[in-house]
Write a protein that holds these residues in place. Sequence first.
Motif, PDB file in Angstrom:
ATOM      1  N   VAL A  64       0.841  -1.194   0.000  1.00  0.00           N
ATOM      2  CA  VAL A  64       0.000   0.000   0.000  1.00  0.00           C
ATOM      3  C   VAL A  64       0.878   1.246   0.000  1.00  0.00           C
ATOM      4  O   VAL A  64       0.736   2.151  -0.822  1.00  0.00           O
ATOM      5  CB  VAL A  64      -0.939   0.019   1.234  1.00  0.00           C
ATOM      6  CG1 VAL A  64      -1.644   1.375   1.342  1.00  0.00           C
ATOM      7  CG2 VAL A  64      -1.960  -1.098   1.145  1.00  0.00           C
ATOM      8  N   ARG A  71      -4.237   2.234  -8.448  1.00  0.00           N
ATOM      9  CA  ARG A  71      -4.763   3.515  -7.959  1.00  0.00           C
ATOM     10  C   ARG A  71      -6.213   3.386  -7.527  1.00  0.00           C
ATOM     11  O   ARG A  71      -6.665   4.027  -6.612  1.00  0.00           O
ATOM     12  CB  ARG A  71      -4.600   4.571  -9.052  1.00  0.00           C
ATOM     13  CG  ARG A  71      -3.181   5.046  -9.152  1.00  0.00           C
ATOM     14  CD  ARG A  71      -3.036   6.072 -10.222  1.00  0.00           C
ATOM     15  NE  ARG A  71      -3.108   5.506 -11.551  1.00  0.00           N
ATOM     16  CZ  ARG A  71      -2.077   4.929 -12.169  1.00  0.00           C
ATOM     17  NH1 ARG A  71      -0.927   4.842 -11.551  1.00  0.00           N
ATOM     18  NH2 ARG A  71      -2.199   4.458 -13.367  1.00  0.00           N
ATOM     19  N   LEU A  74      -6.225   2.080  -4.135  1.00  0.00           N
ATOM     20  CA  LEU A  74      -5.859   3.142  -3.192  1.00  0.00           C
ATOM     21  C   LEU A  74      -7.020   4.082  -2.941  1.00  0.00           C
ATOM     22  O   LEU A  74      -7.262   4.521  -1.833  1.00  0.00           O
ATOM     23  CB  LEU A  74      -4.669   3.930  -3.737  1.00  0.00           C
ATOM     24  CG  LEU A  74      -3.328   3.367  -3.303  1.00  0.00           C
ATOM     25  CD1 LEU A  74      -2.225   4.050  -4.069  1.00  0.00           C
ATOM     26  CD2 LEU A  74      -3.128   3.533  -1.814  1.00  0.00           C
ATOM     27  N   ALA A  77      -9.205   2.438  -0.644  1.00  0.00           N
ATOM     28  CA  ALA A  77      -8.589   2.419   0.679  1.00  0.00           C
ATOM     29  C   ALA A  77      -8.754   3.765   1.349  1.00  0.00           C
ATOM     30  O   ALA A  77      -9.082   3.851   2.520  1.00  0.00           O
ATOM     31  CB  ALA A  77      -7.107   2.070   0.562  1.00  0.00           C
ATOM     32  N   GLY A  78      -8.547   4.815   0.562  1.00  0.00           N
ATOM     33  CA  GLY A  78      -8.702   6.155   1.113  1.00  0.00           C
ATOM     34  C   GLY A  78     -10.122   6.406   1.548  1.00  0.00           C
ATOM     35  O   GLY A  78     -10.378   6.950   2.613  1.00  0.00           O
TER      36      GLY A  78
ATOM     37  N   LEU B  97      -2.620   8.854   1.663  1.00  0.00           N
ATOM     38  CA  LEU B  97      -3.872   8.407   2.274  1.00  0.00           C
ATOM     39  C   LEU B  97      -4.623   9.655   2.742  1.00  0.00           C
ATOM     40  O   LEU B  97      -4.125  10.415   3.570  1.00  0.00           O
ATOM     41  CB  LEU B  97      -3.581   7.449   3.428  1.00  0.00           C
ATOM     42  CG  LEU B  97      -2.926   6.139   2.975  1.00  0.00           C
ATOM     43  CD1 LEU B  97      -2.538   5.283   4.163  1.00  0.00           C
ATOM     44  CD2 LEU B  97      -3.837   5.369   2.038  1.00  0.00           C
ATOM     45  N   PRO B  98      -5.774   9.882   2.182  1.00  0.00           N
ATOM     46  CA  PRO B  98      -6.456  11.169   2.382  1.00  0.00           C
ATOM     47  C   PRO B  98      -6.932  11.408   3.806  1.00  0.00           C
ATOM     48  O   PRO B  98      -7.177  12.536   4.195  1.00  0.00           O
ATOM     49  CB  PRO B  98      -7.640  11.099   1.414  1.00  0.00           C
ATOM     50  CG  PRO B  98      -7.880   9.660   1.185  1.00  0.00           C
ATOM     51  CD  PRO B  98      -6.561   8.961   1.330  1.00  0.00           C
TER      52      PRO B  98
END
Lengths: 598, 466
Positions: A64, A71, A74, A77-78, B97-98
Amino acid sequence: MAEKQFTKQQIKIILKEAEASTDIYELCLRHDITETTLYEWLAENTPTEVSQGKFNLRQFMQEVFNGGMTRRELLYAGAAGVSGFAAGNIFAMVGNLGNVGKLRMPDLLHSKIEVEDASRYKQSTEEFGDYLYLTPQKLGGGTHVVDFKHGITLASISYWNYGDSCPISHHLSAYPSSNPRKGFEFVNSTQGGKNVTMYSIPTEIEERGLLDTWGQGNHIYRVEFDGTKMELKEDIAKTTGIGLGVHITIFPDANGFAAADGQKDVCAFFDRVSGDNKTSVLKAFRADWIGNESDRNLKDNWRKGGKLRIVELNKAPETGKFDLQGTKGNKIDWEMAPMAENLVSSDGIPGAGKKSLTGLDAVVHHPGNKYSALIIRMLSCAVIVDRETWEPVACLHNPEHSPDNLKVTKLHENPNTWEIEFDDVKCVGHEAGFSPDGKFFTMMNNIEQNNMAVYDTSDPDPRKWNRITFVKDPEWVGDFPSPFHLCFSMDGSKMFVSVMHEKPAKSGCCVVDTKTWKIIKKFKNIGVDCQTMAVSYDGKYVFQIFSGFQRQESGAFVFTQDDSLRALGYLPNFGGHHDCVLIPTKKEHMKNSRCTTL
Amino acid sequence: MPLTVSNLTKSYVGASAKTINAVSDVSFVVEDGSFLAIVGCSGSGKSTLLAMVGGISKPTSGLVKFAETSLWAQGNNARADFRNSTIGFVFQFASLLPTLKAIDNVALPAMVSGALSEKAAYARARVLLEQVGLAERIDSYPGELSGGEQRRVAIARALINSPQVLLADEPTADLDEETEVEILKLLLEIRQAHKLTMILVTHNRDIAALADRVLTMKSGVAEISDAILKADRAEAKIVSHERVDSIYAISAQQVAGEQVRLGVGFERYVGRFVLILLPLLSLIYVANLAVASYQQSVINAQLDRKQALEDLAMGDLKAGVKDIRMTDEGYELDLFLRNSKRDKPMFVMTPVVRVFVQLGNSWLETALDSSDKPSAAVAQISSERIFRFRLKPNVPGYAQLIPYYMHVRITNDLLVSPSSLPKDDLIERNDSYYVYLKPHNISDEVIAKKLKFAGAPPVYMPMPPH
């Protein structure tokens, strides 16, 4: 380079193109994608590329952070937050170890068709305990047994299959069985004959000859459940010559049973047999009333007092049987419905022996297994019989302001005959029962008086049993509402009483504290015509059946036995039932089964 | 750390067994501390090559060696550890990571690798963020940073585990030209300051010109050439050695003074939730409860009213056959309605009564006259009230369930209300009374032969209530 969004379908087309293409670089250029994207797509869509290793959270997390994820992953994940994403994967992993492909975020979004095993849901009635629930269908002509474990009917029996042309499956009692699912035995009385004419069915059953010999009712069926089906083993009425159609109560030691019938005023005690053996009569009695003023107003025949005569019945020497099958010996042509005792005293029910009617339609047993009470409706009394000597020893007389224990005098032998004198009869009575510890007996006074007489029966000598109080309710005035059936909680701390209301009003039940004999709770509007009750032997539940005149609405209302007395709801049933029994799994359960109470 | 790539090939097998060579037999060497640029057009295989060199994508064949360590000869775990400790990555997109702050994003890889204590990881992350010029934006979330700032965070993150090799795959792909130059400059400064071996994938030949060597990819095949050292490279030497040292020599004081920031955001998030959402939700919940409670009270009141109405009509109101008398030609039927709770008012619409006689298996209606028609349509029942009807059933061949007697059904439809002008407080009650009715043309003597009564056979025999 901004990444273009592609649909799954578009990706498939591009991959097809890539397979056919000789210049992959031109392809990427044309679709404005990087080769990495193309190979990612290839990897995602080529099963051989899916890694088969175990999921490694550490490696996964490093991927990660090191950019080893797509993407899109990700992005998910975000959106989900790292912890949520990881947790989601871990949960997925638990159910899917060794299949890392399944752990990837996009796969979590895939929809699946769920297949479930329906048999796992056979638990709708499991809460009611590990019991089988036996209920006769009255006009349905049979009986069925339901397993609470899964709410499924295990078996049923229909008596017309055996040649009974008018089987009204009336009352029953079951012998204890350590494993009822493997097998148990029960005894089931039926009515028939003119009883079918009181339900206002526009039937031609009479004209078609179905009320002749085998449609007269008063069969006493002994039935065995063998784990698969119910089988009729014996019509005890045919074997013994005694046909009785009302209450059946098994002895506390489960070595026999009593049956009674209020149209004949006969009760009999039978031994217990099984298989193809034949039942025999231990003792049979008939009750007759000799009114002091029998020639005047019919009501005065009972009201003005008289003599209750108990006669021991004998077999005919020629046949070795009694002569009381079918409608033989009926004093009235159809039974007294609840609160219909006045129809007899107003000449509203035809019958040849009406004036001598006592309404002996039940026997209940003291849990000490020595005494039984013959329940006599027209006189509101209970004659206590010693089952060792077969002598009536006392008579509990229930109406308020009447003496509570009447003397029994033996008149003569051959046949043995006893007499009890009544100065007057202030009211009629109906159902009755002993508490499971044997310390109390209670019986309903109805119509003229509407209460329940309570006796202290702790003395070993029934002649010393005395009335200690009455259970009363200001609502119990006139014919209805009136206390009807009863049973006790397993610990004896509470008495449950069904309360009959006149249709179309719905009946209910109430709970009585046996320390104070006061009503502590009422359940109103349960259903039309609440009948007998049962308790679960684990001390948890009470089952109040109801059955609107045997063919209207019916069901069983369930509430808890504990102090919360919490209502749980309704159980369905499969016909207008008139009785119910949970198959006892131990002999001591008889104290709370169809043995001590009605 | 020197890097040797030998005969690296990546091929994919499509579903129709067609082999696609993304990278073909590429070999090169990058000396310790030197800078290799990989250029080529889109789809030329440069990203794939970098992915293989970085240990992300497994080569079909060939060797990648960092000093003496062969990258792909290691097991998955070992390779992941090696990659994490030796290589720093900067990708086309910042991929931060936002939900984590800038400093959390930077510190996290060090915490995952376990190379540094949590406090040390944060201390280093702080220094790195200062170094990339984000001292003021440490606590910002990626969403609060510009594209260039996000890229700076990504560079700082790449450096957190003190890598010896930095791999950058078009790190400025989506940035404007000015920012692109700024970021590339920063990368070069960082490389120089940290003495890193660096491979940079770029399509920008001006940037590539700053490299020690340039590798040009074309259809998966590499061409290598030495680049011309440009003046820019000298200009890039703006990071002093002093600052470099400070990166790797964080003082114990710095470490001790550092706070672990990861989770602070979460706490703040929770805090915000508690402060703002929770009271709001509580308010909504309480409002919902109040509405539900009110609705329940309205429903209960309705149920109570309905039940009271039902009790009144079905229980308090008694109804039935009072008497049936024989007349010369027919019968007089008295039905009673009785209010058993005299204190409660009770109003009944004139009962609609019908009489049926059983014929065969069905009921045949018979004519009925009402002898005392009430003056009003609505009758108040205060005690007992009798409604009288005359009937003259003529049903030849009626069914005889009881010898000689007719089987008769009397239906009585009532509308009951506690009010004389009912609105919604009105309930219907449908009664049926059943009797056996003595016929006119059979003598009592004949009947008595089959049915035994104490007196004369009664005109009717009522059945239990239905």
